[in-house]
Design an enzyme around this catalytic site. Structure first.
Site, PDB file in Angstrom:
ATOM      1  N   ASN A  95       0.956  -1.167   0.103  1.00  0.00           N
ATOM      2  CA  ASN A  95       0.134  -0.109   0.015  1.00  0.00           C
ATOM      3  C   ASN A  95       0.832   1.198   0.070  1.00  0.00           C
ATOM      4  O   ASN A  95       0.452   2.444  -0.644  1.00  0.00           O
ATOM      5  CB  ASN A  95      -0.949  -0.112   1.193  1.00  0.00           C
ATOM      6  CG  ASN A  95      -2.277  -0.953   0.878  1.00  0.00           C
ATOM      7  OD1 ASN A  95      -2.306  -1.247  -0.217  1.00  0.00           O
ATOM      8  ND2 ASN A  95      -2.994  -1.307   1.987  1.00  0.00           N
ATOM      9  N   GLY A 144      -6.897   8.862  -0.701  1.00  0.00           N
ATOM     10  CA  GLY A 144      -7.751   8.937   0.528  1.00  0.00           C
ATOM     11  C   GLY A 144      -7.938   7.615   0.842  1.00  0.00           C
ATOM     12  O   GLY A 144      -7.467   6.636   0.415  1.00  0.00           O
ATOM     13  N   CYS A 147      -7.379   2.913   3.648  1.00  0.00           N
ATOM     14  CA  CYS A 147      -6.186   2.219   3.733  1.00  0.00           C
ATOM     15  C   CYS A 147      -4.875   2.987   3.589  1.00  0.00           C
ATOM     16  O   CYS A 147      -4.024   2.886   4.116  1.00  0.00           O
ATOM     17  CB  CYS A 147      -6.289   1.156   2.628  1.00  0.00           C
ATOM     18  SG  CYS A 147      -7.494  -0.200   2.824  1.00  0.00           S
ATOM     19  N   ARG A 215     -13.921   8.340   4.332  1.00  0.00           N
ATOM     20  CA  ARG A 215     -12.734   8.420   5.153  1.00  0.00           C
ATOM     21  C   ARG A 215     -11.666   9.080   4.313  1.00  0.00           C
ATOM     22  O   ARG A 215     -11.226   8.356   3.424  1.00  0.00           O
ATOM     23  CB  ARG A 215     -12.433   7.171   5.744  1.00  0.00           C
ATOM     24  CG  ARG A 215     -13.545   6.596   6.689  1.00  0.00           C
ATOM     25  CD  ARG A 215     -13.078   5.280   7.259  1.00  0.00           C
ATOM     26  NE  ARG A 215     -13.224   4.375   6.299  1.00  0.00           N
ATOM     27  CZ  ARG A 215     -13.307   2.902   6.498  1.00  0.00           C
ATOM     28  NH1 ARG A 215     -12.995   2.442   7.359  1.00  0.00           N
ATOM     29  NH2 ARG A 215     -13.779   2.089   5.363  1.00  0.00           N
TER      30      ARG A 215
END
Length: 328
Positions: A95, A144, A147, A215
């Site tokens: 990630n 955004g 994760c 989020r």
């Protein structure tokens, strides 16, 4: 005991230690099996994964996990067996790398705007290099979601606790947060340097399409800044309005893109939902008080927008402005 959640490196060992303290005579194994699922396509990603990562120390745990994934194994899905710490770190590293790739192309987009280049052509040119690849080379307002921001920060903290600096990932976090603020400034600049007493139509509020997840969405940084600068905001999102209303109650929420656009001084495309890719541009031009579209996802081609009579500002590409806006 298998952990699928993204957890800090060392969690599996701690789980094993707790189990041994609570049940000294217990016969168990602990494994890490991080998931690589994208919001909006989780089922497809589970059924057809790029790879399956399994971190376990014992042969018994590895064999149990191998049998569990046997249907996928038969379809030749790559399976990587590692120790627990490595499996936990693979998820964070993956990630963080993708977040770095996004941030890189965003900064290249800024350079393109300064030198008159086209970031989409640059992305295509470097993406054709097999060592780089085409994915995650789409310039935009910053990443955004649940994760990338969280995992980058967690990886940085893990590195600090281990006395191993991750300067690149720390910089990615900082640059991404600053970018969201600068996108508000970009919108203000496109509106002639001020949005005071102006109405801004916004299409898309969630951090990505095909989810209602707000989020760390760029909209949460951009829209309050525009409102603080005096703008009235009319927004539409196909799935995120209920959550957005809780987080930004002062906005005006509309039922569709055209209602949002009616009478607005500019239209901002903030999330690349499919329904925003096929807008009736002639209708948009008629509805807007000022024919200005600011596309923070590069959904449209500049020539297409100019043909529809719309001034067009995008990311990392030369703007197409009407003579009136160009003179501001």
């Amino acid at each position: 005991v298998v952990t699928k959640s993204t957890v800090p490196v060392g969690t599996g060992r701690e789980v094993a230690a707790i189990l041994r303290r609570v049940c000294p005579s217990g016969d168990f194994d602990v494994a890490s099996n991080p998931e690589f699922l994208r919001e909006g396509s989780a089922i497809e990603d589970f059924m057809r994964p790029d790879r399956v990562v399994i971190g376990a120390d014992g042969d018994r745990a590895r064999e149990v996990m191998r049998q569990l994934y046997r249907p996928l194994y038969l379809s030749e899905t790559p399976m990587l067996f590692t120790d627990i710490e490595t499996a936990e770190l693979i998820k964070y590293a993956a990630n963080a790398f993708l977040a770095t790739k996004i941030t890189f192309i965003n900064e290249i987009a800024d350079l393109c705007e300064r030198v008159g280049a086209d970031v989409q052509d640059v992305a295509s040119g470097i993406g054709l290099d097999g060592r780089i690849g085409r994915k995650f080379l789409h310039a935009g307002p910053g990443f955004g979601g649940s994760c990338f921001p969280k995992d980058c920060k967690a990886l940085v903290r893990t590195a600090r606790e281990a006395a191993a600096d991750l300067a690149i990932v720390e910089t990615v976090v900082q640059v991404n947060e600053a970018r969201k603020t600068r996108m508000a400034d970009k919108i203000i600049a496109a509106c002639g340097g001020t949005v005071a007493s102006k109405t801004i139509a916004v299409l898309g509020l969630t951090f990505k399409p095909n989810t209602d997840d707000m989020r760390d969405s760029p909209s949460l940084a951009i829209l309050p800044r525009l409102a603080a600068a005096g703008a009235a905001i009319r927004a539409f999102d196909p799935a995120g309005i209920d959550e957005a209303r809780n987080l930004m109650p002062d906005l005006v929420y509309c039922d569709d893109a055209y209602e949002a656009a009616e009478g607005a001084d500019a239209l901002v495309l903030l999330t690349e939902w499919n329904e925003f890719r096929a807008l009736d541009l002639a209708r948009i031009e008629r509805l807007l008080a000022e024919p200005l579209v600011i596309d923070l996802r590069n959904v449209y081609r500049p020539a297409e927008m100019a043909a529809a009579g719309l001034s067009y500002v995008s990311i990392g590409r030369p703007p197409r402005l009407s003579p009136a806006l160009a003179s501001q």
